[in-house]
Design a protein around this motif. Structure first.
Motif, PDB file in Angstrom:
ATOM      1  N   TYR A  86       1.002  -1.046   0.054  1.00  0.00           N
ATOM      2  CA  TYR A  86       0.100   0.173   0.079  1.00  0.00           C
ATOM      3  C   TYR A  86       0.751   0.753  -0.092  1.00  0.00           C
ATOM      4  O   TYR A  86       1.615   1.679   1.232  1.00  0.00           O
ATOM      5  N   GLU A  87       1.254   1.939  -0.787  1.00  0.00           N
ATOM      6  CA  GLU A  87       2.131   2.952  -1.450  1.00  0.00           C
ATOM      7  C   GLU A  87       1.548   3.259  -1.619  1.00  0.00           C
ATOM      8  O   GLU A  87       0.413   4.240  -2.402  1.00  0.00           O
ATOM      9  N   ASP A  88       2.446   5.056  -0.800  1.00  0.00           N
ATOM     10  CA  ASP A  88       1.529   7.128  -1.644  1.00  0.00           C
ATOM     11  C   ASP A  88       3.217   6.776  -2.444  1.00  0.00           C
ATOM     12  O   ASP A  88       3.354   7.080  -2.761  1.00  0.00           O
ATOM     13  N   LEU A  89       1.687   6.616  -3.505  1.00  0.00           N
ATOM     14  CA  LEU A  89       2.433   7.343  -5.073  1.00  0.00           C
ATOM     15  C   LEU A  89       2.679   8.989  -5.550  1.00  0.00           C
ATOM     16  O   LEU A  89       3.299   9.074  -5.872  1.00  0.00           O
ATOM     17  N   PHE A  90       2.657   9.414  -4.624  1.00  0.00           N
ATOM     18  CA  PHE A  90       2.642  10.979  -5.004  1.00  0.00           C
ATOM     19  C   PHE A  90       2.752  11.479  -3.269  1.00  0.00           C
ATOM     20  O   PHE A  90       3.146  13.089  -4.574  1.00  0.00           O
ATOM     21  N   ALA A  91       3.532  11.669  -2.314  1.00  0.00           N
ATOM     22  CA  ALA A  91       4.039  12.370  -1.235  1.00  0.00           C
ATOM     23  C   ALA A  91       5.535  12.816  -1.572  1.00  0.00           C
ATOM     24  O   ALA A  91       6.179  14.011  -1.936  1.00  0.00           O
ATOM     25  N   ASP A  92       6.488  11.677  -2.143  1.00  0.00           N
ATOM     26  CA  ASP A  92       7.636  12.365  -2.484  1.00  0.00           C
ATOM     27  C   ASP A  92       7.814  13.769  -3.754  1.00  0.00           C
ATOM     28  O   ASP A  92       8.867  14.237  -3.295  1.00  0.00           O
ATOM     29  N   ALA A  93       6.772  13.411  -4.266  1.00  0.00           N
ATOM     30  CA  ALA A  93       7.338  14.073  -5.706  1.00  0.00           C
ATOM     31  C   ALA A  93       6.179  14.819  -5.710  1.00  0.00           C
ATOM     32  O   ALA A  93       7.083  16.466  -6.079  1.00  0.00           O
ATOM     33  N   TYR A  94       5.287  15.248  -4.557  1.00  0.00           N
ATOM     34  CA  TYR A  94       4.593  16.548  -3.874  1.00  0.00           C
ATOM     35  C   TYR A  94       5.714  17.217  -3.108  1.00  0.00           C
ATOM     36  O   TYR A  94       5.801  19.203  -3.612  1.00  0.00           O
ATOM     37  N   THR A  95       6.455  16.957  -2.350  1.00  0.00           N
ATOM     38  CA  THR A  95       7.346  17.868  -1.724  1.00  0.00           C
ATOM     39  C   THR A  95       8.483  17.824  -2.588  1.00  0.00           C
ATOM     40  O   THR A  95       9.164  19.474  -2.002  1.00  0.00           O
ATOM     41  N   GLU A  96       8.931  17.379  -2.776  1.00  0.00           N
ATOM     42  CA  GLU A  96      10.247  17.744  -3.927  1.00  0.00           C
ATOM     43  C   GLU A  96       9.634  18.609  -5.082  1.00  0.00           C
ATOM     44  O   GLU A  96      11.265  19.868  -4.992  1.00  0.00           O
ATOM     45  N   LEU A  97       7.864  18.788  -5.373  1.00  0.00           N
ATOM     46  CA  LEU A  97       8.496  19.971  -6.301  1.00  0.00           C
ATOM     47  C   LEU A  97       8.501  21.357  -5.098  1.00  0.00           C
ATOM     48  O   LEU A  97       7.897  22.110  -6.548  1.00  0.00           O
ATOM     49  N   GLY A  98       8.079  21.080  -4.288  1.00  0.00           N
ATOM     50  CA  GLY A  98       7.656  22.027  -3.463  1.00  0.00           C
ATOM     51  C   GLY A  98       6.227  22.911  -3.493  1.00  0.00           C
ATOM     52  O   GLY A  98       6.310  23.985  -3.430  1.00  0.00           O
ATOM     53  N   ALA A  99       5.661  21.554  -3.920  1.00  0.00           N
ATOM     54  CA  ALA A  99       3.751  22.559  -4.014  1.00  0.00           C
ATOM     55  C   ALA A  99       3.617  21.954  -2.537  1.00  0.00           C
ATOM     56  O   ALA A  99       1.980  22.333  -2.007  1.00  0.00           O
ATOM     57  N   SER A 100       4.065  21.160  -1.240  1.00  0.00           N
ATOM     58  CA  SER A 100       3.669  21.816  -0.285  1.00  0.00           C
ATOM     59  C   SER A 100       3.723  23.077   0.547  1.00  0.00           C
ATOM     60  O   SER A 100       3.701  23.979   0.014  1.00  0.00           O
ATOM     61  N   SER A 101       1.872  23.401   1.010  1.00  0.00           N
ATOM     62  CA  SER A 101       1.858  24.885   1.269  1.00  0.00           C
ATOM     63  C   SER A 101       2.790  24.856   3.170  1.00  0.00           C
ATOM     64  O   SER A 101       2.238  24.283   3.965  1.00  0.00           O
ATOM     65  N   ARG A 102       3.620  25.955   3.115  1.00  0.00           N
ATOM     66  CA  ARG A 102       3.829  26.329   4.268  1.00  0.00           C
ATOM     67  C   ARG A 102       3.225  27.578   5.694  1.00  0.00           C
ATOM     68  O   ARG A 102       2.727  26.555   6.003  1.00  0.00           O
ATOM     69  N   ALA A 103       2.256  28.032   4.657  1.00  0.00           N
ATOM     70  CA  ALA A 103       0.791  28.402   5.138  1.00  0.00           C
ATOM     71  C   ALA A 103      -0.374  27.395   6.455  1.00  0.00           C
ATOM     72  O   ALA A 103      -0.154  27.540   8.241  1.00  0.00           O
ATOM     73  N   LEU A 104      -0.094  25.716   5.632  1.00  0.00           N
ATOM     74  CA  LEU A 104      -0.419  24.847   6.465  1.00  0.00           C
ATOM     75  C   LEU A 104       0.249  23.857   6.866  1.00  0.00           C
ATOM     76  O   LEU A 104       0.226  23.016   7.791  1.00  0.00           O
ATOM     77  N   LYS A 105       1.934  24.830   7.125  1.00  0.00           N
ATOM     78  CA  LYS A 105       2.393  23.983   7.854  1.00  0.00           C
ATOM     79  C   LYS A 105       2.455  22.452   7.529  1.00  0.00           C
ATOM     80  O   LYS A 105       2.434  21.720   8.741  1.00  0.00           O
ATOM     81  N   GLN A 106       2.369  21.953   6.519  1.00  0.00           N
ATOM     82  CA  GLN A 106       2.220  20.594   5.982  1.00  0.00           C
ATOM     83  C   GLN A 106       3.843  19.911   5.981  1.00  0.00           C
ATOM     84  O   GLN A 106       5.057  19.970   5.523  1.00  0.00           O
ATOM     85  N   ASP A 107       3.844  18.820   6.951  1.00  0.00           N
ATOM     86  CA  ASP A 107       4.140  18.061   6.666  1.00  0.00           C
ATOM     87  C   ASP A 107       4.329  16.017   6.710  1.00  0.00           C
ATOM     88  O   ASP A 107       3.363  16.157   7.783  1.00  0.00           O
ATOM     89  N   PHE A 108       5.033  15.562   5.680  1.00  0.00           N
ATOM     90  CA  PHE A 108       4.481  14.053   5.946  1.00  0.00           C
ATOM     91  C   PHE A 108       5.272  12.942   5.541  1.00  0.00           C
ATOM     92  O   PHE A 108       6.554  13.350   5.734  1.00  0.00           O
ATOM     93  N   THR A 109       4.211  12.082   6.985  1.00  0.00           N
ATOM     94  CA  THR A 109       4.862  10.968   7.915  1.00  0.00           C
ATOM     95  C   THR A 109       5.711  10.264   7.115  1.00  0.00           C
ATOM     96  O   THR A 109       5.158   9.693   5.937  1.00  0.00           O
ATOM     97  N   PRO A 110       7.089   9.669   6.824  1.00  0.00           N
ATOM     98  CA  PRO A 110       7.579   8.714   6.426  1.00  0.00           C
ATOM     99  C   PRO A 110       6.741   7.844   6.885  1.00  0.00           C
ATOM    100  O   PRO A 110       5.969   7.161   7.677  1.00  0.00           O
ATOM    101  N   LYS A 111       7.042   7.166   5.117  1.00  0.00           N
ATOM    102  CA  LYS A 111       6.785   4.755   5.733  1.00  0.00           C
ATOM    103  C   LYS A 111       6.704   4.484   6.802  1.00  0.00           C
ATOM    104  O   LYS A 111       5.353   3.411   7.513  1.00  0.00           O
TER     105      LYS A 111
END
Length: 234
Positions: A86-111
């Motif tokens: 059950y793999e997260d397909l998108f979070a790594d690319a989302y983070t690398e591309l700088g798409a994460s929201s600074r305003a929402l202080k997004q931080d994705f949990t490692p698998k």
């Protein structure tokens, strides 16, 4: 080709005409809206209207690149299902591309952390509730990694997440809603993913995974959000 690399490449499809982060966000919307329009009769009209509006921002060749990348996403998901991953397909690319929201202080949990949490909360020998299925909720779902880890853990314990698990997820960021909706849909997990504010319980939209609809979960486990009932009148 590695899926993360391909996802990063599709973010460059406009060659700078639209930013990489925005292009990737639009790709996620494309995937989610296309899947919803083809599987969810409740929200089909709205999904198709949004999809057509989104298409107006892209040239035909760019739109075709979205399609080819979606095919790669589906191929990867199929291989993962075959091996019970059950793999997260998108979070790594989302983070690398700088798409994460600074305003929402997004931080994705490692698998690895997500799987550790799942092992702590779901021990060997767990039994089904009287209803015959587990329920799971994450109201700051991000890309859905914690939900995916728990689904994988439930499978390791001998249950079928496609039949014996139903999920409610919510996030304030529509891009996270799209990622979670796609991750859960492509892994065959019944779920309602809500674009909404968990603090105020204001709901903007809801997304039903194909497994949720096919399993008639809308009647078995309707997944209200707060006291406001449904956005749609099912």
């Amino acid at each position: 080709m590695d899926l993360k690399k391909e996802l990063c490449q599709v973010a460059d499809v406009t060659r700078g005409r639209i930013s990489r982060a925005q292009t990737f966000s639009d790709f996620l919307a494309y995937c989610a809206l296309l899947l919803s329009s083809r599987t969810d009769p409740v929200h089909r009209k709205d999904s198709m209207e949004q999809l057509q509006k989104l298409k107006g921002s892209y040239h035909d060749a760019e739109w075709q690149a979205f399609h080819h990348t979606l095919c790669s996403v589906c191929d990867t998901a199929r291989r993962n299902v075959d091996c019970g991953c059950y793999e997260d397909l998108f979070a790594d690319a989302y983070t690398e591309l700088g798409a994460s929201s600074r305003a929402l202080k997004q931080d994705f949990t490692p698998k690895s952390i997500a799987m550790l949490m799942a092992q702590i909360t779901t021990r060997e020998g767990i039994k089904l509730p009287e209803e015959g299925y587990f329920t799971l909720s994450d109201h700051a779902c991000g890309s859905g990694i914690l939900l995916l880890a728990e689904a994988e853990r439930i499978a390791q314990c001998g249950f079928n997440p496609a039949m014996q698990l139903v999920v409610q997820a919510a996030d304030l960021d529509i891009r996270c809603v799209h990622m979670t909706y796609l991750n859960l849909s492509l892994n065959g997990i019944p779920a309602v993913v809500i674009h909404g504010n968990t603090i105020t319980l204001q709901e903007f939209s809801r997304w039903y995974t194909p497994a949720y609809l096919l399993g008639k979960w809308v009647w078995r486990e309707p997944m209200l959000f707060g006291n406001g009932g449904y956005t749609s009148n099912e």
